[in-house]
Design an enzyme around this catalytic site. Structure first.
Site, PDB file in Angstrom:
ATOM      1  CG  HIS A  58      -6.095  -3.611 -13.509  1.00 12.54           C
ATOM      2  ND1 HIS A  58      -6.751  -4.577 -12.779  1.00 12.54           N
ATOM      3  CD2 HIS A  58      -5.027  -4.225 -14.082  1.00 12.54           C
ATOM      4  CE1 HIS A  58      -6.113  -5.727 -12.910  1.00 12.54           C
ATOM      5  NE2 HIS A  58      -5.068  -5.539 -13.688  1.00 12.54           N
ATOM      6  CD  GLU A  60     -10.913  -1.284 -11.998  1.00 12.77           C
ATOM      7  OE1 GLU A  60     -10.103  -1.332 -12.948  1.00 12.77           O
ATOM      8  OE2 GLU A  60     -11.494  -2.300 -11.577  1.00 12.77           O
ATOM      9  CB  CYS A  88      -9.064  -7.521  -9.843  1.00 10.92           C
ATOM     10  SG  CYS A  88      -7.799  -6.216  -9.822  1.00 10.92           S
ATOM     11  CB  CYS A  91      -9.019  -2.463  -8.875  1.00 13.04           C
ATOM     12  SG  CYS A  91      -7.906  -2.480 -10.312  1.00 13.04           S
TER      13      CYS A  91
END
Length: 159
Positions: A58, A60, A88, A91
């Protein structure tokens, strides 16, 4: 001249939006930037799950990995993570464990968001570290990227 906090956040989000816009493959256009205590960019990242085949890639996570490498350690004390979509649970947990001081995000994500929408991982009082949170910064611009990618009229959280 010193910018106000909202103006600084909007400026930083512009950079995260630029990173998200650089996604030219099948990955969802989400961009993240890690800034040091002085506001200087340390690292950036975008979603790379499709590109790398890594389910944890992801934006992040990619940005935090690069920031940790640049700083020579995993602690991101004093740093700010700016991301175009509400993090999410994975993260959110990672930014807490990395000791990120503040998180600034664009569009809210009511289906999987873990920084205030569906869950609020980062403000759980049982944790020893709780970053400051600033949500909805340039939310419409962030959501517009996602609407374009998914080719839908609405995006959750902005309806």
């Amino acid at each position: 001249m010193t910018l106000s906090r909202p103006a600084r956040h909007a400026e930083w989000m512009r950079r995260a939006l630029d990173v998200a816009s650089s996604v030219a493959d099948a990955d969802v256009p989400v961009g993240a930037v890690v800034l040091g205590p002085d506001g200087a960019e340390i690292a950036s990242g975008r979603n790379e799950r499709e590109l790398t085949g890594d389910p944890t890639a992801h934006a992040e996570i990619v940005a935090m990995r690069r920031a940790a490498a640049a700083l020579g350690g995993w602690r991101l004390d004093g740093c700010t993570l700016v991301v175009t979509l509400e993090p999410c649970t994975m993260c959110a947990g990672a930014l807490v464990l990395a000791r990120v001081s503040s998180v600034v995000f664009g569009a809210w994500e009511p289906k999987t968001g873990a920084v205030g929408s569906l869950w609020d991982v980062v403000r759980d009082r049982r944790l020893t570290h709780r970053p400051e949170v600033y949500g909805g910064v340039r939310a419409e611009e962030s959501a517009a990227l996602l609407r374009g990618f998914f080719r839908v009229d609405g995006f959750p959280g902005l309806e």
